[in-house]
Design a protein around this motif. Structure first.
Motif, short mmCIF file in Angstrom:
data_model
loop_
_atom_site.label_atom_id
_atom_site.label_comp_id
_atom_site.label_asym_id
_atom_site.label_seq_id
_atom_site.Cartn_x
_atom_site.Cartn_y
_atom_site.Cartn_z
N LEU A 169 23.68 8.70 -1.45
CA LEU A 169 22.64 9.54 -1.44
C LEU A 169 22.19 9.33 -0.76
CD1 LEU A 169 22.23 10.55 -5.49
CD2 LEU A 169 23.58 12.02 -3.17
N ALA A 170 21.24 7.64 -0.74
CA ALA A 170 19.68 7.17 0.27
C ALA A 170 20.94 7.59 1.57
CB ALA A 170 19.27 6.21 0.12
N ARG A 213 22.90 9.80 2.88
CA ARG A 213 22.93 11.01 3.15
C ARG A 213 21.78 11.53 3.85
NH1 ARG A 213 25.27 15.70 -1.19
NH2 ARG A 213 27.24 14.44 -0.15
N SER A 214 20.38 10.87 3.07
CA SER A 214 19.13 11.64 3.29
C SER A 214 18.72 11.34 4.55
CB SER A 214 18.14 10.85 2.50
OG SER A 214 16.65 11.40 2.95
N ALA A 215 19.27 9.62 4.92
CA ALA A 215 18.84 9.19 5.97
C ALA A 215 19.71 10.27 7.30
CB ALA A 215 19.07 7.84 5.96
N THR A 226 20.40 12.87 7.52
CA THR A 226 19.60 14.46 8.20
C THR A 226 18.73 13.86 8.54
OG1 THR A 226 20.55 15.52 5.29
CG2 THR A 226 18.14 16.61 6.77
N VAL A 227 17.01 13.00 8.40
CA VAL A 227 16.85 12.91 9.10
C VAL A 227 16.90 11.90 10.68
CG1 VAL A 227 14.47 11.24 9.74
CG2 VAL A 227 14.81 11.60 7.27
#
Length: 85
Positions: free
Chosen positions: A11-12, A14-16, A18-19
């Motif tokens: 999840l981390a 995936r979030s990274a 996106t950023v």
């Protein structure tokens, strides 16, 4: 895994992603150059940690083909840094 479980790590990431995807090309390029430099600068630490990972894999009964894929040496680490560059 010690601090994060696999799900949390995914999840981390995936979030990274996106950023990072929203960053400009020059910013991404600079980040990659910095990552490669960090790999070079911390090669000794990375290789020492990898040796522990290899021993843990061996103790867990992993097969030698898997251990070989896990094992880093200075040349493999240099190739990873070059690939990041």
């Amino acid at each position: 895994m010690s601090t994060f479980g696999m799900r949390e790590l995914a999840l981390a990431a995936r979030s990274a992603g996106t950023v990072i995807g929203a960053l400009t090309t020059p910013v991404k390029r600079n980040a990659l150059v910095a990552m490669a430099a960090a790999l070079d600068a911390r090669a000794h630490e990375i290789l020492a940690g990898n040796a522990l990972d290899v021993e843990a894999a061996r103790a867990a009964g992993r097969n030698e083909a898997m251990i070989d894929r896990l094992r880093l040496d200075p040349a493999r680490l240099a190739n990873i840094a070059a690939g990041v560059r």
